[in-house]
Design an enzyme around this catalytic site. Structure first.
Site, PDB file in Angstrom:
ATOM      1  N   ASP A 184       0.852  -1.185   0.000  1.00  0.00           N
ATOM      2  CA  ASP A 184       0.000   0.000   0.000  1.00  0.00           C
ATOM      3  C   ASP A 184       0.897   1.246   0.000  1.00  0.00           C
ATOM      4  O   ASP A 184       2.113   1.140   0.177  1.00  0.00           O
ATOM      5  CB  ASP A 184      -0.874  -0.068   1.274  1.00  0.00           C
ATOM      6  CG  ASP A 184      -1.907   1.026   1.304  1.00  0.00           C
ATOM      7  OD1 ASP A 184      -2.290   1.520   0.232  1.00  0.00           O
ATOM      8  OD2 ASP A 184      -2.331   1.399   2.429  1.00  0.00           O
TER       9      ASP A 184
ATOM     10  N   GLU B  38       2.486   4.913  -4.061  1.00  0.00           N
ATOM     11  CA  GLU B  38       2.435   5.871  -5.196  1.00  0.00           C
ATOM     12  C   GLU B  38       3.780   6.583  -5.415  1.00  0.00           C
ATOM     13  O   GLU B  38       4.057   6.869  -6.581  1.00  0.00           O
ATOM     14  CB  GLU B  38       1.322   6.903  -4.947  1.00  0.00           C
ATOM     15  CG  GLU B  38      -0.083   6.321  -5.007  1.00  0.00           C
ATOM     16  CD  GLU B  38      -0.445   5.420  -3.814  1.00  0.00           C
ATOM     17  OE1 GLU B  38       0.132   5.632  -2.741  1.00  0.00           O
ATOM     18  OE2 GLU B  38      -1.280   4.509  -3.983  1.00  0.00           O
TER      19      GLU B  38
ATOM     20  N   ASP C 182      -9.188   3.401  -1.756  1.00  0.00           N
ATOM     21  CA  ASP C 182     -10.121   3.809  -0.695  1.00  0.00           C
ATOM     22  C   ASP C 182     -11.461   4.301  -1.222  1.00  0.00           C
ATOM     23  O   ASP C 182     -11.760   5.498  -1.199  1.00  0.00           O
ATOM     24  CB  ASP C 182      -9.450   4.874   0.174  1.00  0.00           C
ATOM     25  CG  ASP C 182      -8.237   4.314   0.882  1.00  0.00           C
ATOM     26  OD1 ASP C 182      -8.069   3.072   0.893  1.00  0.00           O
ATOM     27  OD2 ASP C 182      -7.436   5.108   1.404  1.00  0.00           O
TER      28      ASP C 182
HETATM   29  C1  GLC Z   1      -4.708   3.143   3.006  1.00  0.00           C
HETATM   30  C2  GLC Z   1      -5.194   1.917   2.240  1.00  0.00           C
HETATM   31  C3  GLC Z   1      -6.187   1.158   3.087  1.00  0.00           C
HETATM   32  C4  GLC Z   1      -5.532   0.785   4.408  1.00  0.00           C
HETATM   33  C5  GLC Z   1      -5.039   2.030   5.115  1.00  0.00           C
HETATM   34  C6  GLC Z   1      -4.259   1.713   6.381  1.00  0.00           C
HETATM   35  O1  GLC Z   1      -5.729   4.045   3.159  1.00  0.00           O
HETATM   36  O2  GLC Z   1      -5.732   2.263   1.005  1.00  0.00           O
HETATM   37  O3  GLC Z   1      -6.630   0.017   2.416  1.00  0.00           O
HETATM   38  O4  GLC Z   1      -6.443   0.100   5.201  1.00  0.00           O
HETATM   39  O5  GLC Z   1      -4.193   2.760   4.264  1.00  0.00           O
HETATM   40  O6  GLC Z   1      -3.161   0.931   6.110  1.00  0.00           O
END
Ligand code: GLC
Length: 794
Positions: free
Chosen positions: A408, A411, A485
């Site tokens: 995650d 980017e 998200d």
């Molecule tokens: C980001 C991700 C989400 C995750 C969060 C905490 O917002 O997109 O899926 O739960 O971070 O790690």
């Protein structure tokens, strides 16, 4: 500030003109290099044309110097030998291969690409076919006809057909909102396909800086533009939409066959915070008899959000815990973000600093940015040694028995106004330094390459599973993609369909949204409808946010729980069919989940059909997307169709009003289809006991389906350890001939029993299986009429 001279910055001039583009000008000289490359010198720049295959041509324009032919990491193919003829005519230079002709106008260097019948595939705008400005931007305008429809562009909001949209590619962490106005999301796939009167071509702009695709500002031209770098694009000449995807994925690669467990039902939440909480959760799935293949650990599992650590209080014995869950058929997938906490007492930070592995400015200062752990450094994945180090570090996880990683914030996301790393950071790029603004969109692709290769090496012969939020063209080679998200809004359920369809067209078959919605609060009806849709998204995970109410399958009462369970079970029933389609996707690049326009590109009803989709070529899924709705309109294209639940026959090329009470997901099967299914299992770890083969015979067409299976876990399939069986079916008068022929038996599936379920035929018909007449059991179950044949002993 407004009281200082800052108030009169030159950029604030009201009537300031946009920076003018300069055209490449007329053709001064050309040369033919090798057999498949032509170099052109224009008044104001240079162009190289390289044929990669008969129907794939790369064009590179560089205003300053001879084009650089080195590609980004998206491209994994070398050009093949293609025989070319170059004809120097009075007004034009004409380059011809067996399949396409490129005509270059000598006065403007305007390009026109045509097929062997002379029909235009792509044509430059006469003025700005290739242009640039003093700010280093490059642009190309192409002619657009009234019949052009646009698809692909990776992960974008809004409807299926992107004509009338202007889209920016710049990997961005967008917590909110995901609405039609937001174009730059987590993935940047600067590729699209044009469908025009049933024919298709595609284009990949291989430029890892910010790129903009404008299909909106004019009715007669569209433009592709990059903030910096070369105009470097590949034209895929089709001519069918499927051929374009095959051509695109021959250049950027295909998804490796994922482990079977990654196709099961996955449960996640930000966060399940302790071993005990996870154990209770798994126990709940067990007692409620709901299938489950994976649980995700979000950022709370770590020690102060330090990647490659576990919190000792909450996860005191990860190895034991992970083994215990695995023995129950549940994989644990931890999150790993690229940000490494700035902490001189933490081994990953020490290793990164000592090995000079973090991103830094040109003067050598390390870039630090705030993410979950606070100030963090970011590995410079553009350097091979760093990729190897990071990949190898995953031994921390694989030694504990972990086979899947969730990446995650790659980017990369940083908590500041720009949402990312300073664009002035200077990456090593294996000895040819480039600033972040030039390579931003490639960061995640390189992180996934590093993680996938490291995991693969550590797991020896087991298939790793990676999930990523960000990516660039080619991301399918390493990871599945979830769409970030989203929110628990019906609108986001609706939007997930075209988003996944366009990801599929963009070479990413393994994708899906957070089922139930991530942020905001879900509810029973929404979760039911979203789970129904989710059983057919290639990636199927329920995930929700820290502050939202819980949305595990049982969260909204027994009525909803019962339906949700039923549909999660359906996912397992459909797995043999889905797995065969996954195998096809890994071989051909064609997506599992498809827009109807891919199969019916001449049917205008499909051009922007964004609320229903196909699984393979024979199944239409039409989820219910509105609260309270118990009916919906479904478009069925050419052919005869069956309602999957009732066996009612429905005519094609028509819209139908379908009754869909809360426990019904409308599914339609095309006449002629052969569909393998399995039985409900509690996880993919359980053996498949019985194979069911649904046959929907057609009087007009011979049916044909190749069923695929393998061990679902190792790379043995690459060396022949797989099973294929060709199932054929022919209906003539009252005689139905079915044959099954094993073509490859390097692996033998688990099932002991095989049953044929023959739909839509009458009781008196004779059924032959591999030449022998069969005893049949005729079932009428409500409206469903089918014939069961147990062929296990045949
Ligand atoms: C980001 C991700 C989400 C995750 C969060 C905490 O917002 O997109 O899926 O739960 O971070 O790690």
């Amino acid at each position: 500030m407004k009281d200082s001279s800052f108030a009169i910055l030159p950029e604030n001039e009201k009537d300031s003109k946009p920076v003018e583009y300069k055209r490449i000008g007329s053709l001064l000289a050309y040369s033919v290099n090798n057999q498949n490359q032509v170099e052109l010198t224009g008044e104001n720049g240079h162009v190289t044309i390289i044929f990669y295959q008969e129907k794939i041509v790369r064009m590179i324009m560089n205003p300053k110097q001879k084009p650089i032919t080195k590609t980004s990491m998206a491209v994994i193919r070398q050009p093949e030998k293609v025989e070319l003829f170059v004809d120097n005519r009075e007004n034009d230079l004409v380059i011809t291969s067996a399949n396409i002709t490129i005509t270059i106008c000598k006065t403007s260097m305007q390009l026109r690409v045509a097929d062997q019948n002379g029909s235009t595939i792509m044509e430059d705008d006469a003025q700005y076919g290739m242009a640039f400005n003093k700010n280093k931007e490059i642009i190309s305008l192409k002619k657009m006809t009234d019949d052009d429809h646009f698809y692909g562009f990776g992960e974008k909001t809004s409807f299926l057909d992107k004509r009338g949209e202007r889209m920016t590619m710049w990997n961005t962490d967008v917590f909110a909102p995901h609405n039609p106005e937001i174009d730059a999301l987590y993935q940047s796939i600067p590729y699209f396909m044009v469908i025009r009167n049933g024919s298709a071509h595609g284009m990949l702009l291989d430029n890892t800086s910010k790129t903009i695709f404008d299909m909106k500002s004019s009715n007669t031209t569209y433009s592709i533009k990059a903030e910096v770098g070369q105009l470097d694009y590949y034209l895929f000449c089709g001519p069918t939409p499927k051929a374009v995807i095959e051509q695109y994925t021959s250049i950027t690669g295909k998804m490796p066959l994922p482990p079977k467990w990654s196709l099961g039902y996955h449960q996640s939440r930000y966060s399940y915070k302790s071993e005990q909480e996870v154990r209770n959760l798994v126990e709940n799935f067990k007692t409620k008899n709901i299938p489950l293949d994976a649980i995700y650990l979000d950022i709370h599992y770590m020690d102060g959000y330090r990647v490659f650590t576990f919190d000792e209080d909450c996860f005191p014995n990860p190895e034991k815990f992970i083994k215990e869950l695995k023995s129950q058929g549940v994989h644990v997938v931890p999150i790993v973000d690229p940000g490494v906490k700035e902490d001189p007492e933490y081994y990953m930070y020490q290793d990164g600093m000592r090995g000079d592995r973090f991103c830094k400015y040109i003067d050598g200062t390390i870039y630090h940015g705030d993410v979950w752990p606070g100030s963090s450094a970011f590995p410079d994945f553009t350097r091979e040694e760093v990729r190897k180090w990071w990949g190898k570090s995953h031994q921390f996880y694989t030694d504990l028995g972990i086979e899947g990683i969730w990446n995650d914030m790659n980017e990369p996301a940083v908590f500041n106004e720009t949402k990312t790393m300073d664009t002035k950071v200077c990456h090593d790029y294996d000895g040819t330094p480039r600033v972040h603004r030039e390579v931003h969109n490639e960061y995640a692709l390189l992180m996934e390459k590093s993680t996938y290769e490291g995991m693969k090496e550590n797991l020896e012969n087991q298939r790793p599973f990676l999930l990523t939020r960000a990516g660039y063209a080619g991301i399918q080679r390493y990871a599945a993609v979830w769409t970030g998200d989203n929110r628990s809004f019906w609108e986001h359920l609706q939007m997930a369909i075209p988003m996944c369809l366009n990801l599929g067209i963009s070479g990413v078959p393994f994708c899906g949204p957070d089922v139930g919605g991530f942020a905001h609060d879900s509810n029973g009806e929404l979760l039911v409808r979203w789970t129904q849709f989710g059983i057919f998204t290639p990636y199927f995970r329920n995930h929700s946010e820290l502050n939202s109410i819980h949305q595990e399958p049982w969260s909204f009462g027994e009525t909803y729980e019962h339906i949700i369970k039923q549909y999660i079970e359906q996912r397992y029933i459909w797995l043999p069919y889905l797995y065969t389609l996954f195998q096809q996707a890994s071989a051909t690049g064609l997506p599992v989940m498809r827009p109807l326009v891919l199969e019916y590109p001449n049917d205008e009803n499909t051009f922007n059909l964004s609320d229903q989709f196909m699984i393979g070529s024979d199944l239409i899924i039409a989820p219910v997307l509105h609260p309270g709705a118990r009916h919906r309109v479904v478009y069925l294209p050419k052919g005869e169709w069956f309602n999957y639940w009732t066996d009612e026959r429905l005519a094609g090329e028509k819209h139908h009003l379908i009754h869909a009470p809360i426990d019904i997901l409308p599914i339609f099967v095309k006449e002629g289809a052969v569909i393998p299914q399995g039985r409900v299992r509690r996880s993919t770890k359980e053996k498949e006991e019985e194979l069911l083969i649904h046959i929907y015979p057609s009087k007009k067409n011979h049916s044909f389906f190749t069923y695929y299976d393998d061990d679902g876990n190792t790379f043995g399939y690459e060396t022949g350890e797989f099973f294929t069986n060709e199932i054929q079916c022919q209906l003539k008068k009252d005689k139905l001939n079915i044959t099954m022929d094993t073509k490859q038996d390097g692996y033998w599936p688990d099932w002991k029993k095989t049953t044929l379920l023959i739909h839509g035929i009458e009781e008196h018909m004779d059924i032959y299986f591999n030449g022998r007449k069969q005893k049949t059991v005729f079932n009428t179950n409500n409206e469903t009429i089918h014939i069961c044949v147990d062929i296990s002993q045949s």
